[in-house]
Design an enzyme around this catalytic site. Structure first.
Site, PDB file in Angstrom:
ATOM      1  N   ARG A  14       0.856  -1.184   0.000  1.00  0.00           N
ATOM      2  CA  ARG A  14       0.000   0.000   0.000  1.00  0.00           C
ATOM      3  C   ARG A  14       0.893   1.235   0.000  1.00  0.00           C
ATOM      4  O   ARG A  14       2.073   1.170   0.318  1.00  0.00           O
ATOM      5  CB  ARG A  14      -0.891   0.012   1.235  1.00  0.00           C
ATOM      6  CG  ARG A  14      -1.946  -1.079   1.279  1.00  0.00           C
ATOM      7  CD  ARG A  14      -2.671  -1.058   2.617  1.00  0.00           C
ATOM      8  NE  ARG A  14      -3.261   0.254   2.894  1.00  0.00           N
ATOM      9  CZ  ARG A  14      -3.538   0.710   4.109  1.00  0.00           C
ATOM     10  NH1 ARG A  14      -3.270  -0.011   5.171  1.00  0.00           N
ATOM     11  NH2 ARG A  14      -4.093   1.901   4.269  1.00  0.00           N
ATOM     12  N   LYS A  84      -2.992  -8.401  10.666  1.00  0.00           N
ATOM     13  CA  LYS A  84      -4.354  -8.254  11.188  1.00  0.00           C
ATOM     14  C   LYS A  84      -5.336  -7.831  10.101  1.00  0.00           C
ATOM     15  O   LYS A  84      -6.546  -7.945  10.290  1.00  0.00           O
ATOM     16  CB  LYS A  84      -4.398  -7.292  12.367  1.00  0.00           C
ATOM     17  CG  LYS A  84      -4.067  -5.852  12.056  1.00  0.00           C
ATOM     18  CD  LYS A  84      -4.053  -5.011  13.319  1.00  0.00           C
ATOM     19  CE  LYS A  84      -3.689  -3.571  13.065  1.00  0.00           C
ATOM     20  NZ  LYS A  84      -4.644  -2.858  12.193  1.00  0.00           N
ATOM     21  N   ASP A  85      -4.829  -7.342   8.946  1.00  0.00           N
ATOM     22  CA  ASP A  85      -5.711  -6.976   7.836  1.00  0.00           C
ATOM     23  C   ASP A  85      -6.128  -8.178   6.993  1.00  0.00           C
ATOM     24  O   ASP A  85      -7.069  -8.071   6.200  1.00  0.00           O
ATOM     25  CB  ASP A  85      -5.029  -5.959   6.916  1.00  0.00           C
ATOM     26  CG  ASP A  85      -4.841  -4.600   7.575  1.00  0.00           C
ATOM     27  OD1 ASP A  85      -5.546  -4.327   8.568  1.00  0.00           O
ATOM     28  OD2 ASP A  85      -3.998  -3.826   7.092  1.00  0.00           O
ATOM     29  N   ARG A 131     -12.916  -2.855  18.916  1.00  0.00           N
ATOM     30  CA  ARG A 131     -12.249  -3.623  19.977  1.00  0.00           C
ATOM     31  C   ARG A 131     -11.640  -2.689  21.014  1.00  0.00           C
ATOM     32  O   ARG A 131     -11.850  -2.864  22.225  1.00  0.00           O
ATOM     33  CB  ARG A 131     -11.159  -4.510  19.357  1.00  0.00           C
ATOM     34  CG  ARG A 131     -10.253  -5.191  20.369  1.00  0.00           C
ATOM     35  CD  ARG A 131      -9.060  -5.847  19.688  1.00  0.00           C
ATOM     36  NE  ARG A 131      -8.267  -4.877  18.943  1.00  0.00           N
ATOM     37  CZ  ARG A 131      -7.344  -4.094  19.467  1.00  0.00           C
ATOM     38  NH1 ARG A 131      -7.090  -4.153  20.762  1.00  0.00           N
ATOM     39  NH2 ARG A 131      -6.663  -3.245  18.715  1.00  0.00           N
ATOM     40  N   ARG A 132     -10.868  -1.716  20.553  1.00  0.00           N
ATOM     41  CA  ARG A 132     -10.266  -0.763  21.488  1.00  0.00           C
ATOM     42  C   ARG A 132     -11.333   0.038  22.220  1.00  0.00           C
ATOM     43  O   ARG A 132     -11.239   0.267  23.431  1.00  0.00           O
ATOM     44  CB  ARG A 132      -9.326   0.177  20.740  1.00  0.00           C
ATOM     45  CG  ARG A 132      -8.064  -0.486  20.223  1.00  0.00           C
ATOM     46  CD  ARG A 132      -7.272   0.451  19.325  1.00  0.00           C
ATOM     47  NE  ARG A 132      -6.049  -0.180  18.838  1.00  0.00           N
ATOM     48  CZ  ARG A 132      -5.474   0.105  17.687  1.00  0.00           C
ATOM     49  NH1 ARG A 132      -6.012   1.016  16.883  1.00  0.00           N
ATOM     50  NH2 ARG A 132      -4.359  -0.496  17.322  1.00  0.00           N
ATOM     51  N   ARG A 149     -10.853   8.263  11.764  1.00  0.00           N
ATOM     52  CA  ARG A 149     -10.195   7.642  10.609  1.00  0.00           C
ATOM     53  C   ARG A 149      -8.957   8.458  10.281  1.00  0.00           C
ATOM     54  O   ARG A 149      -8.738   9.540  10.817  1.00  0.00           O
ATOM     55  CB  ARG A 149     -11.145   7.626   9.402  1.00  0.00           C
ATOM     56  CG  ARG A 149     -12.124   6.466   9.418  1.00  0.00           C
ATOM     57  CD  ARG A 149     -11.551   5.242   8.730  1.00  0.00           C
ATOM     58  NE  ARG A 149     -11.354   5.440   7.295  1.00  0.00           N
ATOM     59  CZ  ARG A 149     -10.490   4.736   6.569  1.00  0.00           C
ATOM     60  NH1 ARG A 149      -9.716   3.846   7.140  1.00  0.00           N
ATOM     61  NH2 ARG A 149     -10.374   4.943   5.269  1.00  0.00           N
ATOM     62  N   ARG A 155      -4.137  11.079  12.906  1.00  0.00           N
ATOM     63  CA  ARG A 155      -4.698  10.712  14.209  1.00  0.00           C
ATOM     64  C   ARG A 155      -3.916  11.356  15.353  1.00  0.00           C
ATOM     65  O   ARG A 155      -4.505  11.868  16.315  1.00  0.00           O
ATOM     66  CB  ARG A 155      -4.721   9.189  14.354  1.00  0.00           C
ATOM     67  CG  ARG A 155      -5.649   8.518  13.350  1.00  0.00           C
ATOM     68  CD  ARG A 155      -5.706   7.019  13.533  1.00  0.00           C
ATOM     69  NE  ARG A 155      -6.461   6.386  12.450  1.00  0.00           N
ATOM     70  CZ  ARG A 155      -7.250   5.342  12.591  1.00  0.00           C
ATOM     71  NH1 ARG A 155      -7.425   4.810  13.783  1.00  0.00           N
ATOM     72  NH2 ARG A 155      -7.888   4.836  11.564  1.00  0.00           N
ATOM     73  N   CYS A 247     -14.326  -7.376  11.567  1.00  0.00           N
ATOM     74  CA  CYS A 247     -13.647  -6.227  12.158  1.00  0.00           C
ATOM     75  C   CYS A 247     -14.565  -5.419  13.067  1.00  0.00           C
ATOM     76  O   CYS A 247     -14.092  -4.627  13.873  1.00  0.00           O
ATOM     77  CB  CYS A 247     -13.088  -5.330  11.055  1.00  0.00           C
ATOM     78  SG  CYS A 247     -14.356  -4.519  10.069  1.00  0.00           S
TER      79      CYS A 247
END
Length: 366
Positions: A14, A84-85, A131-132, A149, A155, A247
């Site tokens: 990416r 994790k993706d 999750r967080r 996002r 962020r 997810c």
């Protein structure tokens, strides 16, 4: 330099700063192991173009599909993913290995060295992860958790920049470490407070299975693979697959490989953090004469056992899971499989949560 007549090894990634940085680490290692020049090929994915939350965009697969298509179309020879993706289902025609994992824990980034325990009441904390968010709400229900996002810099700016509109953000330690931004971290969050995502901190280096006919590349990938990382993430991702958790499901999993054993702890929470289940288990990993397949199967079986224990205790009631396996409430037998998972959360985990929830300092009310 590549041997005469040998084309460079094309490594797909990416285009984000984090993706290209971690791909660069892998590319340099592949260059050393193969003796070939490496060319970085940037692939644009839907996840880099679309806006909105990850769940709204269709889940983690939005970061993976374009890279896999580039591999299968022979536009690159290797693809580097954040593990994790990757969807938990096997991708036909592709094979992946896992280099050594970075620290899988989550971190808090806040001004003044504030921690989860010392953030003031009503503090605004940003994360794009259900999750967080759920685990944060579990220990600090007074916080205002905001869905965000953007890339790492975007962020961080929302909490630490001159125009910050948040008091803190939660990010992955691994990404900040690879970018050299650990100076932004005010707390590395204990896994007893926030269990990481399955596979967090690990990379997947994926190739066409047919390319393993090249003995030089096959050997390089073998040397790149890190068995303790592979066994840990196999246990975590096996649990995720058994739960059929996407997810949007607040599921955390953390496995460690030590002294010939794999130990796995997993958490399933309600999105609002009001209730959660924790189960742990461990298994001996055969060493010595045993094959890699036998060791891998032992790690996968551990993930299934811990998932079935969670399902038997009602995990599907808390989170968007599909009840599967012998341990689910809707199974024919209704009996949980034999497992060494504890019937209640580990005492240390519960103690840490209680200290933050009830006794921990929460700052002055604003």
């Amino acid at each position: 330099m590549s041997p005469a007549g040998t084309p460079p090894l094309r490594v797909g990634t990416r285009g984000s700063a984090l993706a290209t940085t971690q791909t660069g680490h892998v590319a340099r290692r592949l260059e050393e192991l193969t003796g070939r020049d490496v060319e970085i090929v940037r692939i644009r994915t839907d996840g880099d173009v679309l806006t909105g939350s990850l769940a709204q965009m269709g889940g983690t697969g939005v970061f993976v599909t374009a890279l896999r298509e580039a591999l299968l179309d022979d536009r690159c020879d290797v693809a580097v993913h954040s593990l994790k993706d990757l969807p938990t289902q096997h991708a036909p025609g592709l094979t992946a290995v896992t280099p050594e994992r970075e620290n899988p824990r989550d971190v808090l980034c806040a001004r003044g060295g504030l921690t989860v325990a010392t953030l003031p009441r009503g503090a605004r904390v940003g994360t794009g992860s259900p999750r967080r968010a759920a685990q944060l709400r579990s220990v600090r229900p007074d916080l205002d958790v905001v869905d965000i996002r953007g890339n790492v810099d975007t962020r961080l700016a929302r909490a630490l920049g001159p125009d910050a509109d948040l008091d803190a953000v939660v990010l992955a330690y691994a990404g900040l470490a690879r970018l050299g931004r650990l100076d932004a971290v005010s707390e590395v969050i204990d896994t007893a407070i926030m269990a990481p995502a399955a596979g967090q901190g690990a990379l997947a280096v994926e190739v066409r299975t047919s390319s393993l006919d090249d003995p030089v590349l096959a050997r390089a990938l073998h040397d790149l693979d890190h068995e303790p990382t592979r066994l840990a993430v196999l246990a975590e991702r096996s649990l995720l697959a058994r739960l059929e958790a996407g997810c949007a499901a607040p599921v955390g999993a953390h496995a460690l490989v030590e002294d010939g054993e794999v130990a796995l702890t997993a958490v399933v929470a309600r999105v609002d953090g009001v209730e959660q289940l924790t189960h742990s288990g461990r298994t001996t990993v055969p060493v010595g004469a045993s094959s890699q397949d036998v060791r891998d199967d032992a790690a996968r079986a551990l993930g299934v056992r811990v998932a079935d224990a969670l399902l038997a205790d009602g995990a599907a009631r808390l989170a968007p899971l599909r009840e599967t396996g012998a341990g689910s409430a809707g199974s024919a037998t209704g009996t949980a499989p034999a497992t060494d998972a504890a019937p209640s959360p580990d005492h240390a985990v519960e103690t840490a949560r209680e200290q933050l929830r009830d006794g921990g300092y929460r700052g002055e009310a604003e």
